[in-house]
Design a protein around this motif. Structure first.
Motif, mmCIF file in Angstrom:
data_model
loop_
_atom_site.group_PDB
_atom_site.id
_atom_site.type_symbol
_atom_site.label_atom_id
_atom_site.label_comp_id
_atom_site.label_asym_id
_atom_site.label_seq_id
_atom_site.Cartn_x
_atom_site.Cartn_y
_atom_site.Cartn_z
ATOM 1 N N PRO A 1 -1.525 -3.002 -2.189
ATOM 2 C CA PRO A 1 -2.090 -1.656 -2.331
ATOM 3 C C PRO A 1 -2.734 -1.125 -1.044
ATOM 4 N N LEU A 2 -3.041 -2.027 -0.104
ATOM 5 C CA LEU A 2 -3.677 -1.620 1.150
ATOM 6 C C LEU A 2 -2.667 -1.362 2.261
ATOM 7 N N SER A 3 -1.405 -1.622 1.992
ATOM 8 C CA SER A 3 -0.418 -1.587 3.069
ATOM 9 C C SER A 3 -0.331 -0.226 3.748
ATOM 10 N N ARG A 4 -0.440 0.858 2.981
ATOM 11 C CA ARG A 4 -0.312 2.186 3.588
ATOM 12 C C ARG A 4 -1.539 2.561 4.409
ATOM 13 N N GLN A 5 -2.678 1.950 4.141
ATOM 14 C CA GLN A 5 -3.869 2.185 4.957
ATOM 15 C C GLN A 5 -3.804 1.420 6.271
ATOM 16 N N ILE A 6 -3.196 0.232 6.241
ATOM 17 C CA ILE A 6 -3.202 -0.661 7.398
ATOM 18 C C ILE A 6 -1.961 -0.487 8.259
ATOM 19 N N LEU A 7 -0.806 -0.216 7.630
ATOM 20 C CA LEU A 7 0.466 -0.139 8.341
ATOM 21 C C LEU A 7 0.928 1.307 8.492
ATOM 22 N N THR A 8 1.479 1.626 9.648
ATOM 23 C CA THR A 8 2.110 2.925 9.842
ATOM 24 C C THR A 8 3.454 2.936 9.099
ATOM 25 N N PRO A 9 4.016 4.120 8.868
ATOM 26 C CA PRO A 9 5.351 4.159 8.253
ATOM 27 C C PRO A 9 6.382 3.349 9.048
ATOM 28 N N SER A 10 6.305 3.393 10.365
ATOM 29 C CA SER A 10 7.246 2.618 11.186
ATOM 30 C C SER A 10 7.078 1.124 10.950
ATOM 31 N N GLU A 11 5.834 0.675 10.832
ATOM 32 C CA GLU A 11 5.601 -0.747 10.572
ATOM 33 C C GLU A 11 6.121 -1.141 9.193
ATOM 34 N N GLN A 12 5.915 -0.260 8.209
ATOM 35 C CA GLN A 12 6.400 -0.577 6.864
ATOM 36 C C GLN A 12 7.919 -0.751 6.858
ATOM 37 N N GLU A 13 8.593 0.047 7.663
ATOM 38 C CA GLU A 13 10.046 -0.075 7.754
ATOM 39 C C GLU A 13 10.442 -1.283 8.591
ATOM 40 N N ARG A 14 9.787 -1.450 9.731
ATOM 41 C CA ARG A 14 10.137 -2.532 10.663
ATOM 42 C C ARG A 14 9.946 -3.903 10.019
ATOM 43 N N PHE A 15 8.919 -4.025 9.193
ATOM 44 C CA PHE A 15 8.578 -5.328 8.626
ATOM 45 C C PHE A 15 8.800 -5.368 7.114
ATOM 46 N N PHE B 1 -11.070 4.191 17.267
ATOM 47 C CA PHE B 1 -9.710 4.487 16.828
ATOM 48 C C PHE B 1 -9.409 3.598 15.638
ATOM 49 N N TYR B 2 -8.360 3.939 14.920
ATOM 50 C CA TYR B 2 -8.179 3.369 13.590
ATOM 51 C C TYR B 2 -6.778 2.775 13.430
ATOM 52 N N PHE B 3 -6.505 2.259 12.226
ATOM 53 C CA PHE B 3 -5.260 1.530 12.002
ATOM 54 C C PHE B 3 -4.026 2.348 12.379
ATOM 55 N N GLU B 4 -4.068 3.649 12.119
ATOM 56 C CA GLU B 4 -2.887 4.475 12.385
ATOM 57 C C GLU B 4 -2.672 4.750 13.874
ATOM 58 N N HIS B 5 -3.618 4.333 14.698
ATOM 59 C CA HIS B 5 -3.520 4.612 16.136
ATOM 60 C C HIS B 5 -2.947 3.451 16.935
ATOM 61 N N PHE C 1 1.328 -11.060 6.021
ATOM 62 C CA PHE C 1 1.651 -10.098 7.071
ATOM 63 C C PHE C 1 0.654 -8.951 7.133
ATOM 64 N N ILE C 2 0.242 -8.420 6.000
ATOM 65 C CA ILE C 2 -0.720 -7.308 6.011
ATOM 66 C C ILE C 2 -2.052 -7.768 6.580
ATOM 67 N N THR C 3 -2.460 -8.995 6.227
ATOM 68 C CA THR C 3 -3.682 -9.544 6.823
ATOM 69 C C THR C 3 -3.518 -9.712 8.328
ATOM 70 N N LEU C 4 -2.356 -10.179 8.765
ATOM 71 C CA LEU C 4 -2.107 -10.343 10.198
ATOM 72 C C LEU C 4 -2.198 -9.005 10.923
ATOM 73 N N ALA C 5 -1.570 -7.970 10.376
ATOM 74 C CA ALA C 5 -1.638 -6.656 11.013
ATOM 75 C C ALA C 5 -3.073 -6.149 11.075
ATOM 76 N N PHE C 6 -3.817 -6.321 9.989
ATOM 77 C CA PHE C 6 -5.234 -5.938 9.958
ATOM 78 C C PHE C 6 -5.996 -6.675 11.054
#
Length: 239
Positions: A137-151, A185-189, A162-167
């Motif tokens: 449920p946190l993936s969209r807050q932590i990952l950009t759309p590109s990351e969601q596709e890439r991974f 700056f924040y996760f989307e940056h 993986f979501i913990t690693l990205a965080f």
């Protein structure tokens, strides 16, 4: 002479990454808020700021353990056992000529210390690996759309890891760069470009933070998995 507080284990100076980074000191220890004693700050010669002094035992133990690690790291790196103050922005204030980063998570604290002649910035972060059900449920807050596709494969097979690693990597990037750019700056940056089982990763900024740190600047990172915990490190070489 300061003593080890009752809530903390003996400090460990083990360097956990295969990469050798000369001039860095990493100090870690385990801590237990339930063992915090009323005189732990006094015997360890660490003065808590008012916000910590008023806090619950968990926050007091986190602060004490992190500052104890930082002071030991500074002693080894510079010969001066200084306790970094807490700045108005809640970031540690390092002695002139030094850089560092402090982290703590669920009973473990660590600090990495270096000198500015060698490193412009350091970022260290530790996180407990989230269960898949909590992470997704946190993936969209932590990952950009590109990351969601890439991974997408990682999200399907090991989402919590993986979501913990990205965080963790993005928190580490913030800690490394914030003292240099002085803006939040924040996760989307930022985005994770790649990661590998050997513990290497690469990130890219998606926002210009300063003339030196423009959008699309890329940085290397390292991480380790210690059972249920991830620890990541980013070093910024001296300019």
């Amino acid at each position: 002479m300061s003593l080890l507080p009752a809530c903390c284990s003996t400090p460990d100076d083990r360097w956990p990454w295969p990469q050798s980074l000369p001039g860095l000191e990493l100090i870690s220890l385990d801590f237990d808020p339930d063992n915090l004693k009323s005189d732990d700050f006094t015997i360890s010669d660490i003065v808590p700021p008012p916000s910590v002094e008023r806090a619950v035992a968990k926050r007091q133990a986190e602060y004490l353990a992190g500052r104890f690690c930082a002071r030991e790291g500074l002693r080894r790196a510079t010969g001066q056992p200084v306790v970094p103050a807490l700045g108005d922005d809640r970031a540690p204030v390092w002695p002139t000529g030094c850089v560092g980063s402090i982290t703590h998570t669920q009973g473990w604290a660590a600090a990495v210390i270096g000198q500015q002649q060698d490193y412009a910035g350091l970022g260290l972060d530790a996180e407990i690996i989230m269960p898949d059900k909590r992470a997704l449920p946190l993936s969209r807050q932590i990952l950009t759309p590109s990351e969601q596709e890439r991974f997408s494969a990682e999200l399907a097979s090991q989402a919590g890891f993986f979501i913990t690693l990205a965080f963790c990597l993005k928190e580490t990037l913030f800690k490394a760069l914030y003292p240099l750019v002085q803006q939040r700056f924040y996760f989307e940056h930022a985005e994770v470009l790649s990661w590998h089982p050997d513990g290497s990763a690469r990130l890219r900024l998606l926002k210009t933070l300063s003339p030196e740190w423009a959008s699309h600047t890329e940085l290397d990172a390292w991480f380790i998995r210690e059972e249920h915990r991830l620890v990541s490190l980013i070093v910024v070489p001296a300019y």
